[in-house]
Motif scaffolding. Structure first.
Motif, PDB file in Angstrom:
ATOM      1  N   VAL A   1       0.846  -1.189   0.000  1.00  0.00           N
ATOM      2  CA  VAL A   1       0.000   0.000   0.000  1.00  0.00           C
ATOM      3  C   VAL A   1       0.884   1.242   0.000  1.00  0.00           C
ATOM      4  CG1 VAL A   1      -1.970  -1.074   1.143  1.00  0.00           C
ATOM      5  CG2 VAL A   1      -0.147  -0.091   2.532  1.00  0.00           C
ATOM      6  N   ASP A   2       0.385   2.317  -0.605  1.00  0.00           N
ATOM      7  CA  ASP A   2       1.138   3.567  -0.708  1.00  0.00           C
ATOM      8  C   ASP A   2       0.942   4.425   0.533  1.00  0.00           C
ATOM      9  OD1 ASP A   2       2.245   3.062  -3.225  1.00  0.00           O
ATOM     10  OD2 ASP A   2       0.417   3.723  -4.230  1.00  0.00           O
ATOM     11  N   ILE A   3       1.399   3.907   1.655  1.00  0.00           N
ATOM     12  CA  ILE A   3       1.364   4.663   2.897  1.00  0.00           C
ATOM     13  C   ILE A   3       2.571   4.247   3.732  1.00  0.00           C
ATOM     14  CG2 ILE A   3      -0.072   3.013   4.176  1.00  0.00           C
ATOM     15  CD1 ILE A   3      -1.443   5.538   5.415  1.00  0.00           C
ATOM     16  N   GLY A   4       3.223   5.224   4.343  1.00  0.00           N
ATOM     17  CA  GLY A   4       4.423   4.920   5.107  1.00  0.00           C
ATOM     18  C   GLY A   4       4.690   5.967   6.166  1.00  0.00           C
ATOM     19  N   LEU A   5       5.900   5.947   6.717  1.00  0.00           N
ATOM     20  CA  LEU A   5       6.257   6.837   7.809  1.00  0.00           C
ATOM     21  C   LEU A   5       6.145   8.308   7.435  1.00  0.00           C
ATOM     22  CD1 LEU A   5       9.365   4.849   9.033  1.00  0.00           C
ATOM     23  CD2 LEU A   5       7.281   5.181  10.353  1.00  0.00           C
ATOM     24  N   ALA A   6       6.349   8.628   6.145  1.00  0.00           N
ATOM     25  CA  ALA A   6       6.313  10.023   5.699  1.00  0.00           C
ATOM     26  C   ALA A   6       4.964  10.407   5.100  1.00  0.00           C
ATOM     27  CB  ALA A   6       7.428  10.269   4.683  1.00  0.00           C
ATOM     28  N   SER A   7       3.939   9.595   5.353  1.00  0.00           N
ATOM     29  CA  SER A   7       2.643   9.816   4.696  1.00  0.00           C
ATOM     30  C   SER A   7       1.671  10.683   5.480  1.00  0.00           C
ATOM     31  CB  SER A   7       1.973   8.467   4.406  1.00  0.00           C
ATOM     32  OG  SER A   7       2.763   7.699   3.523  1.00  0.00           O
ATOM     33  N   GLY A   8       2.116  11.258   6.581  1.00  0.00           N
ATOM     34  CA  GLY A   8       1.204  12.113   7.341  1.00  0.00           C
ATOM     35  C   GLY A   8       1.219  11.772   8.814  1.00  0.00           C
ATOM     36  N   GLU A   9       0.129  12.064   9.495  1.00  0.00           N
ATOM     37  CA  GLU A   9       0.052  11.851  10.936  1.00  0.00           C
ATOM     38  C   GLU A   9       0.239  10.374  11.281  1.00  0.00           C
ATOM     39  OE1 GLU A   9      -3.645  13.334  12.274  1.00  0.00           O
ATOM     40  OE2 GLU A   9      -3.166  15.445  11.844  1.00  0.00           O
ATOM     41  N   PRO A  10       1.076  10.073  12.289  1.00  0.00           N
ATOM     42  CA  PRO A  10       1.308   8.681  12.670  1.00  0.00           C
ATOM     43  C   PRO A  10       0.030   7.907  12.973  1.00  0.00           C
ATOM     44  CG  PRO A  10       2.925  10.082  13.714  1.00  0.00           C
ATOM     45  CD  PRO A  10       1.925  10.998  13.050  1.00  0.00           C
ATOM     46  N   GLU A  11      -0.943   8.554  13.608  1.00  0.00           N
ATOM     47  CA  GLU A  11      -2.194   7.853  13.949  1.00  0.00           C
ATOM     48  C   GLU A  11      -2.902   7.360  12.693  1.00  0.00           C
ATOM     49  OE1 GLU A  11      -1.274  10.759  15.099  1.00  0.00           O
ATOM     50  OE2 GLU A  11      -1.145  10.553  17.287  1.00  0.00           O
ATOM     51  N   ARG A  12      -2.885   8.182  11.642  1.00  0.00           N
ATOM     52  CA  ARG A  12      -3.542   7.782  10.397  1.00  0.00           C
ATOM     53  C   ARG A  12      -2.795   6.628   9.732  1.00  0.00           C
ATOM     54  NH1 ARG A  12      -3.630   8.917   4.882  1.00  0.00           N
ATOM     55  NH2 ARG A  12      -1.769  10.214   4.991  1.00  0.00           N
TER      56      ARG A  12
END
Length: 365
Positions: free
Chosen positions: A114-125
């Motif tokens: 999936v295209d989501i990682g540590l630099a993808s925004g708020e940690p909770e999300r």
């Protein structure tokens, strides 16, 4: 004298001894007899028979034929049932995440990126998205398979004991973030996931190497950053604060490019600067110099390479690392070091994260 795993004939350690037997069977594809298990664990034959009886009843092991006769009646062989259990492994990188499901034999049953990682925004999300992916993976587990837990591999620094990140370079929002605790709390209780473990991506990727490899191994991971995982005498070395392996932040050029950690001339910064100039040969040379330093420091037997930058130009990195080690070691013929790609391929971190859970559940670490 060969060291054998330490079993214990105490009722209070029943689960420990069962895990010990399972880990030995897992390491023996051909299976093993009760007599062999007793000899390897130091448990009495009676204790092993009781443990095996419970494992057979629970469906974790099966009888797998007879061994060769040594003059008497051939002994019954026991083998692990791979489909009896599984684990979820996650690679949490800066920009992407990989979530997979492994059975007890290490076979991948399901894989999703999936295209989501540590630099993808708020940690909770980000962690919320991971929890959804874990739920999907767990629900895809084979009927009757026990889900042993979830393993997460991500860049450090981090505290393995508390599951908390500690000032990861260039990611201030994650400093002090309780990644493991939040993921545990977001998983649906109905999924019955008993365990969530968090470790450095490099540590878990080192665990993805075949268990039969002896001696000391360093896994070097070059992707969006650079780090190392250390298997010293077969065990993961995490250090006093569980933060060993910050290999990329050794300073090689004090007036060099600025690193995300704030220092100048770190090995990671030198490699990344070369890659930004589309020069993998220079990046590979720097990596080789760092690898030679590591070999001289710890007398490493084997170097494994992984990460998407490595797999973009594998021959370049293999050659450069081997050449630099040979050039910098005073007696390369005496201090022979194997250099190869990780056998787990591009999914080494996710595979190793699941392996961390399986090893923990079966007493392997």
């Amino acid at each position: 004298m060969e060291r054998r795993p330490a079993g214990a004939n105490l009722a209070g350690l029943r689960d420990h001894n069962a895990a010990l037997v399972l880990s030995l069977l897992r390491a023996r594809a051909e299976g093993g007899s009760r007599v062999q298990l007793a000899a390897q664990t130091g448990l009495t034959p009676q204790a092993v028979s009781k443990i095996v009886g419970r494992l057979l009843a629970d469906g974790l092991v099966v009888e797998a034929g007879r061994g060769e006769s040594t003059g008497g009646k051939p002994r019954t062989l026991l083998a692990l049932r791979p489909e009896a259990g599984c684990a979820v492994g996650i690679e949490l990188d800066r920009q992407r995440s990989t979530i997979l499901l492994l059975d007890l034999a290490g076979t991948t049953l399901r894989r999703r990126s999936v295209d989501i990682g540590l630099a993808s925004g708020e940690p909770e999300r980000v962690v919320g998205a991971l929890a959804k992916g874990v739920s999907q993976a767990v629900r895809a587990a084979p009927d009757g398979a026990k889900v042993l837990g979830v393993g997460v591999g991500c860049r450090g620094p981090l505290d393995y004991e508390t599951g908390t990140l500690h000032r990861p370079a260039g990611l201030p929002a994650w400093d002090g973030f309780p990644l493991r605790g939040l993921l545990e709390s977001l998983l649906d209780a109905s999924l019955d996931v008993p365990n969530v473990l968090l470790d450095k991506d490099t540590n878990v990727a080192a665990l993805a190497a075949p268990a039969a490899v002896s001696g000391s191994t360093a896994y070097l991971h070059l992707a969006d950053g650079l780090g190392a995982g250390l298997l010293l005498n077969g065990a993961v070395y995490r250090g006093a604060r569980t933060n060993a392996g910050e290999f990329g932040h050794q300073v090689l050029q004090p007036d060099g490019p600025r690193c995300t950690c704030g220092a100048r001339g770190c090995l990671e910064a030198l490699c990344m600067a070369a890659l930004a100039d589309d020069d993998p040969r220079t990046a590979a040379r720097w990596l080789g110099i760092g690898a030679a330093n590591l070999v001289r420091l710890l007398d490493i037997d084997r170097i494994l390479l992984g990460g998407h930058q490595i797999f973009a130009s594998p021959d370049v990195y293999l050659r450069a690392v081997a050449d630099q080690i040979a050039e910098h070691l005073p007696e390369p013929e005496w201090q022979s070091v194997q250099v190869s790609l990780t056998p787990a391929g591009a999914s080494a971190v996710a595979v190793g994260a699941a392996q961390l859970v399986i090893d923990s559940a079966l007493g392997g670490i």
